[in-house]
Structures are given as C-alpha cells and as structure tokens.
Design a protein around this motif. Sequence first.
Motif, PDB file in Angstrom:
ATOM      1  N   PHE A 154       0.957  -1.361   0.210  1.00  0.00           N
ATOM      2  CA  PHE A 154       0.009   0.032  -0.025  1.00  0.00           C
ATOM      3  C   PHE A 154       0.663   1.480  -0.136  1.00  0.00           C
ATOM      4  N   ILE A 155       0.559   2.414  -0.811  1.00  0.00           N
ATOM      5  CA  ILE A 155       1.274   3.622  -0.853  1.00  0.00           C
ATOM      6  C   ILE A 155       0.361   4.497  -0.175  1.00  0.00           C
ATOM      7  N   LEU A 156      -1.125   4.488  -0.484  1.00  0.00           N
ATOM      8  CA  LEU A 156      -2.025   5.343  -0.001  1.00  0.00           C
ATOM      9  C   LEU A 156      -3.051   4.366   0.650  1.00  0.00           C
ATOM     10  N   LYS A 157      -3.556   4.832   2.059  1.00  0.00           N
ATOM     11  CA  LYS A 157      -4.341   4.025   2.705  1.00  0.00           C
ATOM     12  C   LYS A 157      -5.327   4.967   3.007  1.00  0.00           C
ATOM     13  N   ASP A 158      -6.686   4.891   2.663  1.00  0.00           N
ATOM     14  CA  ASP A 158      -7.978   5.465   3.038  1.00  0.00           C
ATOM     15  C   ASP A 158      -7.767   6.801   3.247  1.00  0.00           C
ATOM     16  N   ILE A 159      -7.364   7.618   2.169  1.00  0.00           N
ATOM     17  CA  ILE A 159      -7.108   9.010   2.130  1.00  0.00           C
ATOM     18  C   ILE A 159      -8.400   9.807   1.909  1.00  0.00           C
ATOM     19  N   SER A 160      -8.940  10.793   3.049  1.00  0.00           N
ATOM     20  CA  SER A 160      -9.776  11.460   2.693  1.00  0.00           C
ATOM     21  C   SER A 160      -9.488  12.906   2.924  1.00  0.00           C
ATOM     22  N   LEU A 161      -9.829  13.815   2.017  1.00  0.00           N
ATOM     23  CA  LEU A 161      -9.173  15.220   1.892  1.00  0.00           C
ATOM     24  C   LEU A 161     -10.156  16.146   1.167  1.00  0.00           C
ATOM     25  N   ASN A 162     -10.314  17.222   1.715  1.00  0.00           N
ATOM     26  CA  ASN A 162     -11.202  18.410   1.218  1.00  0.00           C
ATOM     27  C   ASN A 162     -10.266  19.571   0.921  1.00  0.00           C
ATOM     28  N   VAL A 163      -9.927  20.192  -0.279  1.00  0.00           N
ATOM     29  CA  VAL A 163      -9.369  21.395  -0.431  1.00  0.00           C
ATOM     30  C   VAL A 163     -10.319  22.341  -1.063  1.00  0.00           C
ATOM     31  N   ALA A 164     -10.520  23.644  -0.382  1.00  0.00           N
ATOM     32  CA  ALA A 164     -11.388  24.636  -0.731  1.00  0.00           C
ATOM     33  C   ALA A 164     -10.279  25.544  -1.998  1.00  0.00           C
ATOM     34  N   GLU A 165     -11.162  25.987  -2.921  1.00  0.00           N
ATOM     35  CA  GLU A 165     -10.526  27.003  -3.625  1.00  0.00           C
ATOM     36  C   GLU A 165      -9.941  28.305  -3.003  1.00  0.00           C
ATOM     37  N   GLY A 166      -8.955  28.416  -3.404  1.00  0.00           N
ATOM     38  CA  GLY A 166      -7.886  29.598  -2.865  1.00  0.00           C
ATOM     39  C   GLY A 166      -6.981  28.960  -1.541  1.00  0.00           C
ATOM     40  N   GLU A 167      -6.955  27.786  -1.335  1.00  0.00           N
ATOM     41  CA  GLU A 167      -6.159  27.361  -0.060  1.00  0.00           C
ATOM     42  C   GLU A 167      -4.959  27.396  -0.730  1.00  0.00           C
ATOM     43  N   PHE A 168      -4.021  27.159   0.330  1.00  0.00           N
ATOM     44  CA  PHE A 168      -2.406  26.942   0.217  1.00  0.00           C
ATOM     45  C   PHE A 168      -2.024  25.818   1.091  1.00  0.00           C
ATOM     46  N   ILE A 169      -1.859  24.431   0.697  1.00  0.00           N
ATOM     47  CA  ILE A 169      -1.706  23.532   1.567  1.00  0.00           C
ATOM     48  C   ILE A 169      -0.438  22.681   1.476  1.00  0.00           C
ATOM     49  N   SER A 170       0.255  22.624   2.503  1.00  0.00           N
ATOM     50  CA  SER A 170       1.726  21.906   2.666  1.00  0.00           C
ATOM     51  C   SER A 170       1.291  20.292   3.037  1.00  0.00           C
ATOM     52  N   ILE A 171       1.919  19.502   2.197  1.00  0.00           N
ATOM     53  CA  ILE A 171       1.847  18.093   2.789  1.00  0.00           C
ATOM     54  C   ILE A 171       3.339  17.651   3.094  1.00  0.00           C
ATOM     55  N   MET A 172       3.394  17.204   4.237  1.00  0.00           N
ATOM     56  CA  MET A 172       4.613  16.664   4.922  1.00  0.00           C
ATOM     57  C   MET A 172       4.391  15.297   5.322  1.00  0.00           C
ATOM     58  N   GLY A 173       5.830  14.935   5.551  1.00  0.00           N
ATOM     59  CA  GLY A 173       5.869  13.235   5.922  1.00  0.00           C
ATOM     60  C   GLY A 173       7.229  12.892   5.571  1.00  0.00           C
ATOM     61  N   PRO A 174       7.730  11.811   6.057  1.00  0.00           N
ATOM     62  CA  PRO A 174       9.171  11.151   5.798  1.00  0.00           C
ATOM     63  C   PRO A 174       9.077  10.674   4.468  1.00  0.00           C
ATOM     64  N   SER A 175       9.936  10.564   3.919  1.00  0.00           N
ATOM     65  CA  SER A 175      10.347   9.686   2.535  1.00  0.00           C
ATOM     66  C   SER A 175       9.626   8.540   2.561  1.00  0.00           C
ATOM     67  N   GLY A 176       8.891   7.984   1.383  1.00  0.00           N
ATOM     68  CA  GLY A 176       8.105   6.754   1.442  1.00  0.00           C
ATOM     69  C   GLY A 176       6.847   6.921   2.160  1.00  0.00           C
ATOM     70  N   SER A 177       6.328   8.135   2.513  1.00  0.00           N
ATOM     71  CA  SER A 177       4.944   8.235   3.324  1.00  0.00           C
ATOM     72  C   SER A 177       3.746   8.430   2.152  1.00  0.00           C
ATOM     73  N   GLY A 178       4.151   8.575   0.736  1.00  0.00           N
ATOM     74  CA  GLY A 178       3.140   8.421  -0.122  1.00  0.00           C
ATOM     75  C   GLY A 178       2.615   9.963  -0.493  1.00  0.00           C
ATOM     76  N   LYS A 179       3.802  11.071  -0.335  1.00  0.00           N
ATOM     77  CA  LYS A 179       3.388  12.482  -0.631  1.00  0.00           C
ATOM     78  C   LYS A 179       3.295  12.706  -1.909  1.00  0.00           C
ATOM     79  N   SER A 180       4.297  12.149  -2.703  1.00  0.00           N
ATOM     80  CA  SER A 180       4.385  12.544  -4.268  1.00  0.00           C
ATOM     81  C   SER A 180       3.251  11.754  -4.746  1.00  0.00           C
ATOM     82  N   THR A 181       2.820  10.391  -4.200  1.00  0.00           N
ATOM     83  CA  THR A 181       1.929   9.516  -5.076  1.00  0.00           C
ATOM     84  C   THR A 181       0.610  10.385  -4.869  1.00  0.00           C
TER      85      THR A 181
END
Length: 220
Positions: free
Chosen positions: A19-46
């Motif tokens: 598994f690369i991503l597990k049960d991800i639920s996420l809402n992003v509103a128009e105009g937001e600026f979101i930063s995704i963090m986490g160690p290498s291999g956590s699935g950020k780029s995927t």
Amino acid sequence: MIALKNIFKWYNTGINRTFILKDISLNVAEGEFISIMGPSGSGKSTLLHVIGLLDAPNEGSYSFMGENVLALKEKKRSEIFKTHIGFVFQAYHLIDELTVYENIETPLIYQNIKSSERKSMVADILDRFQIVGKKDLFPNQLSGGQQQLVGIARALIVHPKLILADEPTGNLNSKQGTEIMNLFKELNQEGVTIIQVTHSEKNAEYGSRIIELLDGRIVG
C-alpha cells in the motif's frame, strides 16, 4: 474544489499488496495553500500525482471542481489537466532541446492557441518573471533557480486554478528557495489554489494548512 474520499493506492508484488496510500479523505477549498509533509516513502508524491490526474487510485472517489474525474475518459481527464492544473517538479522537467521561450510556450501549443496569442501570453509571463533576457537560452545555460522559475512560468502560462508543487525548492539554495516560496505566496493571494509537498518546515509554514502523512495515511 477537491474532494478525495477513501483513496487507496497499492501495487501487487506477487501475492502481496504493497500500500502506498491508505484510506485518504481530503477536501481542499478553492484559494487554499496546503503543505503536505511526511518522511520519505510516506506517499506524498503519489498523493500529489493522484490529485494532479497523473496517476489513478485503485479504490476511492475523487471530485475535482464538481466533476467525478475517475469516471471520465482519458481524453477528458487530460483536458482538465491541461486547462486547470499546473505542475512544478523538483527536477524542473524542462525540455533540454528547447529554449526558455519554447519551454514556456509548449503548454499553449497543446491547447491549440493561435500563434499571435501565444506570443503575447509568453511575452507577458517573461516580463512578470523578469526573464526576458533569458528567453533564447537553453536550460543547461541557466542556474537552478532560473530553471525553476521557467518551470513555474510554464505551469502558470495556462492560468491554472490549481498549482501542484513537488519539493519545488529541493534543488535550490536558501535565497532562491525563499524567492520561489514568496512567489507562490503571491500567486495564492491572487486566488490560485496551491498544494505543495515539502520536507522543509519553513516552506510548509507558507501554507494555510499542513497535512502530515505517515505510511500512506493522514495522521495530522
């Protein structure tokens, strides 16, 4: 603007699933600026590639601007990507054989925008980024910071509603990195939605919200 629900991404290795991503639920509103963090291999780029329609999840639903994008045909998904999404990569992804001008112009050619209009749009963005003097140079004649500026200019030329940035300052020195992040902040203030993947806490703080990933799950 973006609604991900119960997104899973895995690879089959023999009889096992990785598994690369597990049960991800996420809402992003128009105009937001979101930063995704986490160690290498956590699935950020995927996760970024799924949001950017460069990769499809194995399971889950994804609505982009009210449209169920996973149910669309490849051609329609590709149109949404070309029209509404700008991607900025850590490794710049410029085309070595093309000049700065030609690299920036390329997305417009894919959109069948006529030559005179392309000329005017590229001139405007070269001016905005203060790289008019570099327009006839090739990527290998530019510094890392200049290449990243060209990459961002190319992403912005189509006036995207969403910019996805994967470690956008990863190959830059701290001064260049700060300039790029200030540029993102400015674009966000103009109404562009931005989602960045970063290892840098300093860069993450430019976002209005930080999402932490660990082993493919959102943990904070």
